[in-house]
Design an enzyme around this catalytic site. Structure first.
Site, mmCIF file in Angstrom:
data_model
loop_
_atom_site.group_PDB
_atom_site.id
_atom_site.type_symbol
_atom_site.label_atom_id
_atom_site.label_comp_id
_atom_site.label_asym_id
_atom_site.label_seq_id
_atom_site.Cartn_x
_atom_site.Cartn_y
_atom_site.Cartn_z
ATOM 1 N N HIS A 120 24.644 35.280 41.004
ATOM 2 C CA HIS A 120 25.069 34.547 40.065
ATOM 3 C C HIS A 120 24.120 33.558 39.375
ATOM 4 O O HIS A 120 24.266 32.686 38.854
ATOM 5 C CB HIS A 120 26.262 33.616 40.172
ATOM 6 C CG HIS A 120 27.726 34.579 40.383
ATOM 7 N ND1 HIS A 120 28.734 34.360 41.356
ATOM 8 C CD2 HIS A 120 27.924 35.708 39.945
ATOM 9 C CE1 HIS A 120 29.488 35.121 41.108
ATOM 10 N NE2 HIS A 120 29.204 36.250 40.331
ATOM 11 N N CYS A 128 14.468 30.790 28.371
ATOM 12 C CA CYS A 128 14.792 30.699 27.237
ATOM 13 C C CYS A 128 16.041 31.377 26.861
ATOM 14 O O CYS A 128 16.388 32.490 27.213
ATOM 15 C CB CYS A 128 13.536 31.019 26.223
ATOM 16 S SG CYS A 128 13.941 31.110 24.484
ATOM 17 N N GLY A 196 32.339 31.959 53.927
ATOM 18 C CA GLY A 196 32.614 30.905 52.470
ATOM 19 C C GLY A 196 32.862 31.289 51.311
ATOM 20 O O GLY A 196 32.492 30.766 50.199
ATOM 21 N N THR A 197 33.420 32.656 51.176
ATOM 22 C CA THR A 197 33.576 33.158 50.030
ATOM 23 C C THR A 197 35.179 33.422 49.992
ATOM 24 O O THR A 197 35.778 34.076 50.752
ATOM 25 C CB THR A 197 32.690 34.261 49.617
ATOM 26 O OG1 THR A 197 33.012 34.653 47.974
ATOM 27 C CG2 THR A 197 33.108 35.633 50.423
ATOM 28 N N SER A 198 35.829 33.141 48.857
ATOM 29 C CA SER A 198 37.208 33.573 48.625
ATOM 30 C C SER A 198 37.602 34.985 48.396
ATOM 31 O O SER A 198 38.625 35.407 48.489
ATOM 32 C CB SER A 198 37.796 32.619 47.466
ATOM 33 O OG SER A 198 36.864 32.925 46.189
ATOM 34 N N PRO A 223 37.661 29.007 56.617
ATOM 35 C CA PRO A 223 38.688 28.402 57.382
ATOM 36 C C PRO A 223 40.135 28.779 56.907
ATOM 37 O O PRO A 223 41.101 28.537 57.523
ATOM 38 C CB PRO A 223 38.742 26.704 56.986
ATOM 39 C CG PRO A 223 37.684 26.790 55.906
ATOM 40 C CD PRO A 223 36.906 28.317 55.702
HETATM 41 P P1 NAD Z 1 30.396 30.509 36.964
HETATM 42 O O1 NAD Z 1 31.143 30.179 38.303
HETATM 43 O O2 NAD Z 1 31.162 29.969 35.800
HETATM 44 O O3 NAD Z 1 30.078 31.722 36.630
HETATM 45 C C1 NAD Z 1 29.614 32.418 37.625
HETATM 46 C C2 NAD Z 1 30.212 34.020 37.711
HETATM 47 O O4 NAD Z 1 31.473 33.936 38.186
HETATM 48 C C3 NAD Z 1 30.412 34.529 36.439
HETATM 49 O O5 NAD Z 1 30.144 36.060 36.197
HETATM 50 C C4 NAD Z 1 31.798 34.333 35.901
HETATM 51 O O6 NAD Z 1 32.319 35.054 34.824
HETATM 52 C C5 NAD Z 1 32.320 34.239 37.097
HETATM 53 N N1 NAD Z 1 33.541 33.597 37.448
HETATM 54 C C6 NAD Z 1 33.302 32.031 37.886
HETATM 55 N N2 NAD Z 1 34.552 31.442 38.051
HETATM 56 C C7 NAD Z 1 35.392 32.445 37.450
HETATM 57 C C8 NAD Z 1 36.964 32.446 37.820
HETATM 58 N N3 NAD Z 1 37.621 31.280 38.049
HETATM 59 N N4 NAD Z 1 37.389 33.458 37.207
HETATM 60 C C9 NAD Z 1 36.710 34.661 36.823
HETATM 61 N N5 NAD Z 1 35.269 34.703 36.991
HETATM 62 C C10 NAD Z 1 34.612 33.663 37.375
HETATM 63 O O7 NAD Z 1 28.936 29.612 36.870
HETATM 64 P P2 NAD Z 1 28.608 28.188 37.314
HETATM 65 O O8 NAD Z 1 29.744 27.140 37.685
HETATM 66 O O9 NAD Z 1 27.426 27.976 36.697
HETATM 67 O O10 NAD Z 1 28.381 28.639 39.026
HETATM 68 C C11 NAD Z 1 27.627 29.710 38.982
HETATM 69 C C12 NAD Z 1 27.865 30.029 40.448
HETATM 70 O O11 NAD Z 1 27.833 29.154 41.560
HETATM 71 C C13 NAD Z 1 29.340 30.518 40.513
HETATM 72 O O12 NAD Z 1 29.221 31.824 40.925
HETATM 73 C C14 NAD Z 1 29.996 29.257 41.247
HETATM 74 O O13 NAD Z 1 31.200 29.886 41.951
HETATM 75 C C15 NAD Z 1 28.969 29.201 42.245
HETATM 76 N N6 NAD Z 1 29.121 28.221 42.901
HETATM 77 C C16 NAD Z 1 27.897 27.661 43.729
HETATM 78 C C17 NAD Z 1 28.088 26.591 44.249
HETATM 79 C C18 NAD Z 1 26.944 26.254 45.115
HETATM 80 O O14 NAD Z 1 25.692 26.383 44.511
HETATM 81 N N7 NAD Z 1 27.102 25.778 46.313
HETATM 82 C C19 NAD Z 1 29.192 26.012 44.591
HETATM 83 C C20 NAD Z 1 30.302 26.290 43.765
HETATM 84 C C21 NAD Z 1 30.286 27.707 43.003
HETATM 85 N N1 APR Z 2 32.778 26.972 55.868
HETATM 86 C C1 APR Z 2 33.222 28.266 55.509
HETATM 87 N N2 APR Z 2 33.727 28.543 54.223
HETATM 88 C C2 APR Z 2 34.491 27.556 53.614
HETATM 89 C C3 APR Z 2 34.092 26.037 54.041
HETATM 90 C C4 APR Z 2 33.463 25.757 54.934
HETATM 91 N N3 APR Z 2 33.177 24.739 55.471
HETATM 92 N N4 APR Z 2 34.635 25.260 52.804
HETATM 93 C C5 APR Z 2 35.342 26.193 51.885
HETATM 94 N N5 APR Z 2 35.372 27.532 52.399
HETATM 95 C C6 APR Z 2 35.687 28.727 51.577
HETATM 96 C C7 APR Z 2 37.010 28.240 51.061
HETATM 97 O O1 APR Z 2 38.056 28.595 51.784
HETATM 98 C C8 APR Z 2 37.006 29.112 49.879
HETATM 99 O O2 APR Z 2 37.474 30.522 50.173
HETATM 100 O O3 APR Z 2 35.001 28.912 50.745
HETATM 101 C C9 APR Z 2 35.430 29.705 49.705
HETATM 102 C C10 APR Z 2 35.048 29.244 48.521
HETATM 103 O O4 APR Z 2 35.663 29.932 47.326
HETATM 104 P P1 APR Z 2 35.238 29.487 46.108
HETATM 105 O O5 APR Z 2 35.179 28.296 45.652
HETATM 106 O O6 APR Z 2 36.040 30.539 45.027
HETATM 107 O O7 APR Z 2 33.691 29.841 45.821
HETATM 108 P P2 APR Z 2 33.311 31.525 45.805
HETATM 109 O O8 APR Z 2 33.684 32.462 46.766
HETATM 110 O O9 APR Z 2 31.669 31.464 45.948
HETATM 111 O O10 APR Z 2 33.599 31.974 44.259
HETATM 112 C C11 APR Z 2 33.004 33.006 43.858
HETATM 113 O O11 APR Z 2 33.965 32.359 41.576
HETATM 114 O O12 APR Z 2 33.736 30.049 41.149
HETATM 115 C C12 APR Z 2 33.185 31.279 40.701
HETATM 116 O O13 APR Z 2 31.190 32.339 40.088
HETATM 117 C C13 APR Z 2 31.927 31.634 40.703
HETATM 118 O O14 APR Z 2 30.375 32.522 42.448
HETATM 119 C C14 APR Z 2 31.634 31.766 42.365
HETATM 120 C C15 APR Z 2 32.731 32.864 42.443
HETATM 121 ZN ZN ZN Z 3 11.882 31.919 23.873
#
Ligand code: NAD
Ligand code: APR
Ligand code: ZN
Length: 252
Positions: A120, A128, A196-198, A223
């Site tokens: 992402h 740019c 840590g991904t949903s 968790p």
């Molecule tokens: P974003 O999350 O809005 O977009 C990133 C991608 O995820 C895009 O493809 C977008 O279409 C998709 N997306 C995001 N949320 C969605 C939702 N609720 N339903 C459907 N599609 C969704 O972009 P952002 O806020 O700038 O963050 C970029 C990325 O970083 C995201 O993927 C976000 O989850 C992730 N993130 C990173 C951290 C971190 O860097 N520690 C923490 C939280 C989230």
């Molecule tokens: N250790 C492991 N997992 C954790 C912890 C932890 N300490 N704390 C939270 N989590 C889990 C939560 O239970 C949840 O399942 O991390 C997950 C975070 O889920 P999201 O917030 O949905 O993050 P992510 O899976 O990266 O989201 C996917 O959706 O928000 C958009 O584009 C964005 O890249 C992101 C995409």
């Molecule tokens: Zn340019």
């Protein structure tokens, strides 16, 4: 739980090609505002759709650039947590390990991961908006936005267009090369560690399923239950910053 850690360690010990797939949860214990938390305080009256889209940037580049610079400064003040360090340790123990992340922070890099695949994008790769030319990061730590929010984006040195964050926004396609690299690694691995991904947001959420289809074992660290529970051979139910170091210890 300890038997699950032992089972996961046995799978890791026997694995030849490891892929580690991480989401926002791996950075949660670094205090990085998750995507939803990043809309609190000054930003609470906004919603993601009103900030993380190309339309939002065209409508008000300074507001969107200000939000991402605020998030970049938050990341700069954060530190990698033991989960990021454990991921880098697995890479050292298992050369050829591929790290794929959905996160836009640089904590994997700061923990020692050489080249995580950012599905992402990243807060640290501005470019740019018009011609895509890579832009240098503003010198020094991100400035605090002037009225607490707005910050005029830098101008492209090639075409004078506005510079945007290198992050994938709602409605944007994921970087094709990164997605292909990630899909190829998932299809070739024999162990996928998802941390840590949903597992809810596609196409990124497809990655673990590609590994399963290729016959890889999946170990999940989270968790709470996720849609990946049924395909995970081992579910380590808890925070990554505690469980990943224990997984490494069990590896001996
Ligand atoms: P974003 O999350 O809005 O977009 C990133 C991608 O995820 C895009 O493809 C977008 O279409 C998709 N997306 C995001 N949320 C969605 C939702 N609720 N339903 C459907 N599609 C969704 O972009 P952002 O806020 O700038 O963050 C970029 C990325 O970083 C995201 O993927 C976000 O989850 C992730 N993130 C990173 C951290 C971190 O860097 N520690 C923490 C939280 C989230
Ligand atoms: N250790 C492991 N997992 C954790 C912890 C932890 N300490 N704390 C939270 N989590 C889990 C939560 O239970 C949840 O399942 O991390 C997950 C975070 O889920 P999201 O917030 O949905 O993050 P992510 O899976 O990266 O989201 C996917 O959706 O928000 C958009 O584009 C964005 O890249 C992101 C995409
Ligand atoms: Zn340019």
């Amino acid at each position: 739980q300890s038997s699950a850690v032992r089972d996961a360690a046995a799978l890791l010990a026997g694995a030849r090609r490891v892929v580690i797939f991480t989401g926002a949860g791996v950075s949660a214990e670094s205090g990085i505002p998750t995507f939803r938390d990043a809309l609190t305080g000054l930003w609470q009256r906004f919603d993601a759709q009103s900030l993380a889209t190309p339309e939002a940037f065209r409508a008000d580049p300074a507001l969107v650039w200000g939000w991402y610079e605020w998030r970049r400064s938050a990341v700069g003040r954060a530190r990698p947590n033991p989960a990021h360090v454990a991921v880098a340790a697995v890479e050292a123990l298992r050369p050829g390990t591929v790290v794929i992340t959905q996160n836009v922070d640089d904590l994997h890099e700061r923990a020692g991961s050489a080249a995580p695949v950012h599905l992402h994008g990243s807060l640290f790769a501005p470019r740019c908006f018009d011609c895509g030319h890579p832009a240098p990061l503003p010198a020094g730590p991100a400035d605090e936005p002037v009225d607490g929010r707005r910050l005029d984006p830098p101008r492209c040195t090639a075409c004078a267009g506005p510079v945007r964050p290198g992050v994938v926004w709602f409605g944007e396609a994921l970087p094709e090369a990164s997605l292909r690299h990630a899909a190829d690694a998932a299809a070739a691995c024999d162990l996928m560690l998802t941390v840590g991904t949903s597992g809810l947001v596609y196409p990124a959420a497809e990655i673990p399923h590609l590994a399963v289809r290729a016959g890889a074992a999946v170990v999940q660290v989270n968790p709470v239950p996720t849609p990946l529970d049924p395909v995970a051979e081992v579910n380590l139910r808890g925070p990554a910053a505690q469980l990943l170091p224990r997984l490494l210890d069990a590896l001996g």
